[in-house]
Structures are given as structure tokens and as C-alpha cells.
Enzyme design. Sequence first.
Site, short mmCIF file in Angstrom:
data_model
loop_
_atom_site.label_atom_id
_atom_site.label_comp_id
_atom_site.label_asym_id
_atom_site.label_seq_id
_atom_site.Cartn_x
_atom_site.Cartn_y
_atom_site.Cartn_z
N GLY A 1 45.40 52.75 -11.36
CA GLY A 1 44.16 52.10 -11.22
C GLY A 1 44.45 50.32 -11.61
O GLY A 1 43.46 49.14 -10.76
N PRO B 1 50.03 54.85 -11.81
CA PRO B 1 50.39 54.22 -10.27
C PRO B 1 50.44 54.56 -9.07
O PRO B 1 51.14 55.17 -9.08
CB PRO B 1 50.92 52.80 -11.06
N GLY B 2 49.55 54.32 -8.38
CA GLY B 2 49.15 54.28 -6.89
C GLY B 2 49.36 53.34 -6.01
O GLY B 2 49.92 52.60 -5.05
N ARG B 3 48.18 52.84 -5.76
CA ARG B 3 47.99 51.38 -5.05
C ARG B 3 48.78 50.32 -5.26
O ARG B 3 48.93 49.75 -3.52
CB ARG B 3 46.32 50.87 -5.25
N ARG C 1 39.57 53.39 4.65
CA ARG C 1 38.50 52.76 3.54
C ARG C 1 37.65 51.61 3.88
O ARG C 1 36.30 51.35 3.18
CB ARG C 1 40.31 51.66 2.87
N TYR D 1 34.83 52.50 1.66
CA TYR D 1 34.23 51.81 0.33
C TYR D 1 34.10 50.09 0.71
O TYR D 1 34.15 49.48 -0.30
CB TYR D 1 36.16 51.51 -0.29
N CYS E 1 33.66 57.14 17.81
CA CYS E 1 31.23 57.16 18.06
C CYS E 1 30.72 57.06 16.44
O CYS E 1 29.55 58.03 16.47
CB CYS E 1 31.30 58.17 18.98
N GLU E 2 30.94 56.24 16.10
CA GLU E 2 29.59 56.29 14.92
C GLU E 2 29.81 54.96 14.20
O GLU E 2 31.19 53.66 14.82
CB GLU E 2 30.40 56.53 13.72
N TYR F 1 46.54 54.85 0.27
CA TYR F 1 45.25 55.47 0.63
C TYR F 1 44.95 55.14 2.64
O TYR F 1 43.55 54.99 2.96
CB TYR F 1 43.70 55.00 0.24
C1 LIG Z 1 43.91 58.00 -7.89
C2 LIG Z 1 44.61 58.21 -9.37
C3 LIG Z 1 45.49 57.84 -9.58
C4 LIG Z 1 45.71 56.26 -8.66
O1 LIG Z 1 45.15 55.18 -9.21
P1 LIG Z 1 45.75 53.43 -8.34
O2 LIG Z 1 44.26 52.57 -7.99
O3 LIG Z 1 45.76 54.46 -7.01
O4 LIG Z 1 46.57 53.53 -9.30
C5 LIG Z 1 45.88 57.89 -10.87
N1 LIG Z 1 45.39 58.51 -11.55
C6 LIG Z 1 44.13 59.71 -11.47
C7 LIG Z 1 44.21 60.61 -12.24
C8 LIG Z 1 43.79 58.96 -9.92
O5 LIG Z 1 43.16 60.08 -10.47
#
Ligand SMILES: *Cc1c(COP(=O)(O)O)cnc(C)c1O
Length: 421
Positions: free
Chosen positions: A239, A276-278, A314, A318, A346-347, A375
Site C-alpha cells: 500500500g 508491496p506492489g505499486r 487507471r 481511478y 469509443c467511450e 496496475y
Molecule cells: C493490492 C494488494 C497489495 C499491494 O498493494 P500496493 O498498493 O500495490 O502495494 C498487497 N496486499 C494485498 C492483500 C493486496 O490486495
Amino acid sequence: MDHFLYRDGRLMAEDVAISEIVAEVGTPVYVYSSATLLRHLQLFEEALDGLPHLVCFAVKSLGNVAVLKLLGEAGAGMDIVSGGEYARARAAGVPGERIVFSGVGKTREEMRMALEGGIRQFNVESEPELQALSEVASSLGKTAPITIRVNPDVDAKTHAKIATGKSENKFGIPIARAREVYAMAARLPGIEVIGIDVHIGSQLTELAPFEAAFTKVAELTEMLRADGHDIRRLDLGGGLGIPYERINEAPPLPFDYGALIRRTVGHLGCEIEIEPGRLVAGNAGLLISRVIYAKSGEGRDFLILDAAMNDLVRPSMYDAHHDIVPVIEPEAGAETRPWDVVGPVCETGDTFARGRELPPVGEGDLVAFRSAGAYGAAMASEYNARPLVPEVLVRDDQFAVIRRRPSYEEMIARDSIPEWL
Ligand SMILES: *Cc1c(COP(=O)(O)O)cnc(C)c1O
């Protein structure tokens, strides 16, 4: 920090000119930097240095098998939310002991797949899921290591679609009911309680919500231990946000996040997991697109690109901002003018930016969307029968296509016409 800089007037990905990639692969195309991905992973490693920990990359943010292999070989674990992501992580060579299974809707088939193939832990989100996992594990003669995802009821102060830690969200078990559910888990066959999980949302730009959540997790740890549970692992979720607008934003750094983790839960002697992903993938990727037309409208000018909402959703989903820069470096002091930057779908929702000030751009020019690694490709679709956008991975002066653009024939070949038609 990333590895996409201008050199001799050309936008580079590490030591490869973007224009060189486009000459081979065409547009639209995603381009990822290995050095940036590894650097971001390393920042988390450094932030948690000295604590027993595993950094689990959130596969849903960027699931390409080549990227997972790169991060997996650098020591990352994986946080997955589906059987498909489990298969991706394993195909990338990541061992089951480093894969954490999250998500509110795990099916029995997915549970079986993970238990048979090997899994580090399940992050369980409800009582019915706990019951199902107990049944599946028992039927296989296995024990499922679990944490329970608690919902700490904190406001993550992020976009409503990506906030997950308020009591009205579908995620986890209300923290007030945690003791009861842990007691239930401890009685179930095939279940081994090992820890606690929390994830309050995505693109958080302040540390305070994390602090509130982790403090509640620390209190719960003491309480559950007093109840006799062997709480030895804390999964603190993902997150942490990234700066999408270079000039205005300065979200917290992994180092400060690490210090917060130490301060709130470091004394408990637990192994720490983060997901972490983002922050790992976001600023490690660009989406490159070509301008098809520059069209003058009634009081507005439209820059129509060959990338669209199906390639990068995105902004329409969002209201997200992505910086857009030309692939040829603008002259110093070049005048800007406002454009509505749109795709061909077409949107009206297929709009990347309104009134965006851009240096001189015109038909045929290449532009790059920054911060598109997370994402981006992961959420792409073939809406409007636009073939799935390809992906390229750069390392130093090399690049490779890690997902090629399907031909129209390949795209259509997945459909089939019944014999009675
Ligand atoms: C989406 C998600 C993440 C990754 O979130 P980021 O904002 O990309 O770091 C980690 N854990 C869970 C359970 C998620 O659903």
C-alpha cells in the site's frame, strides 16, 4: 527514483533508447527497467534490515513471469490473490515457501492447488473461508498455515476504490471479533494459526494510517498470545504510495515506513512480511504510445493516441494522473499548450488527461506515460478488439519482449463457433 532519463535528446530506458524498442516492437508498448525494479525491492530490504522478514511482491500489480523471475531471483517472495497468480509465481521459479495467498474469495480448487504445490501461508479473510480451508487441508492430509486478515477500521485516506481497511469494506474480519475467530481457527483440524495479516489499502501517501493499523496489530498480538496462540509472523500488507506527479508529491519513503514498522511491532519478535506492489513496479514502467492525430475541437484540442483505456485503465477507473512526456527531449524553455489526451476507444471515459500542458507534440510523435509499471499491463484488456498490449524488459543495454503482441488471428482463435451455427 527510476532509470528513464533523457540522454542526447532521447528518452532512454537504462542504456536502451525507447525509439529503438519502438522500431522493433511498435506501439503501444510497456517498457520496464530491471534496475528500477531491483532498486525498489532493495529499498524495502534495507528498510527492514535486521528484522527477520520477507518482502512479498504483490503479483497483481505486475504479473509478467519474467518480472516475477527477476524479483524472485533477487530473493523476493510473492503475494498472490488467485490460482492464476500462483501458477505465474511458480512458472517464474518462486518456491511455494515464499508464496503468500491473499484474497477474499479463494475457491476450494485454488486452496488445493496451493496446498499440493506448496505455500508459505494463507491469509484467511472470513469464517466460511476458514471452514473451507480446514476441510480441503484435512482431505489432503495436510496442515494449512494461516494468518487471519483483520480489518482495523482505519481510514487509509486514499481513493475509495482502493481503500480496504475501513469497517464498511469487504476485506478481513473486524478486529473487534478477531479473538473469537482465532479461537475457532485453533479448534479446526488441518489449520495451524501462525500470525496476523493486515492490508489497509493502496497508494497511501501518509504514514499515519499505517501507524494506526500496526499499533492495533501489536495490541492484538499481545492479546492473542495471552489467549494461547503462537503468533510468530505479522503480514503488514502493501500500500505504500508513489509520486505520480513528480513536482507536487512526496509520499513517505520505504526507509521511514521501515522505521515505523520497527517502532510499532519490532519489539514483538515476530517475522515480518510486507506485500508491496505499486512501490516496486509503478515507477519501473513506461507506457509508450504514438500520436495518431492532433485534432482541434470547440475550445479544446485533442491529442489522439494509439494507446487507450484498455491498455492503461487507471485514469478512467481511478481518476489517476500519469505524467506524459515526449520521447524526444523538448528544447529547454519550449512553450507548452494544453491538450486533452485521449485514446481511440469509443467511450468518453477513454481520456488520459484533460487540459494537460505539453511541449510541442504532433502527429507521429512518441509519448511516454510515466509511473505505468503497476496496475498498467496487469489490468489491460482487449476491449474494442485491441490486441493485448506487449511488454518489454530492459537490462543495461539489452531488451527483450516478455509478452508479444498477439496477431488478430491469435486474438480471434480463442473464440469458437458452435457446430450448430
Ligand atoms: C493490492 C494488494 C497489495 C499491494 O498493494 P500496493 O498498493 O500495490 O502495494 C498487497 N496486499 C494485498 C492483500 C493486496 O490486495
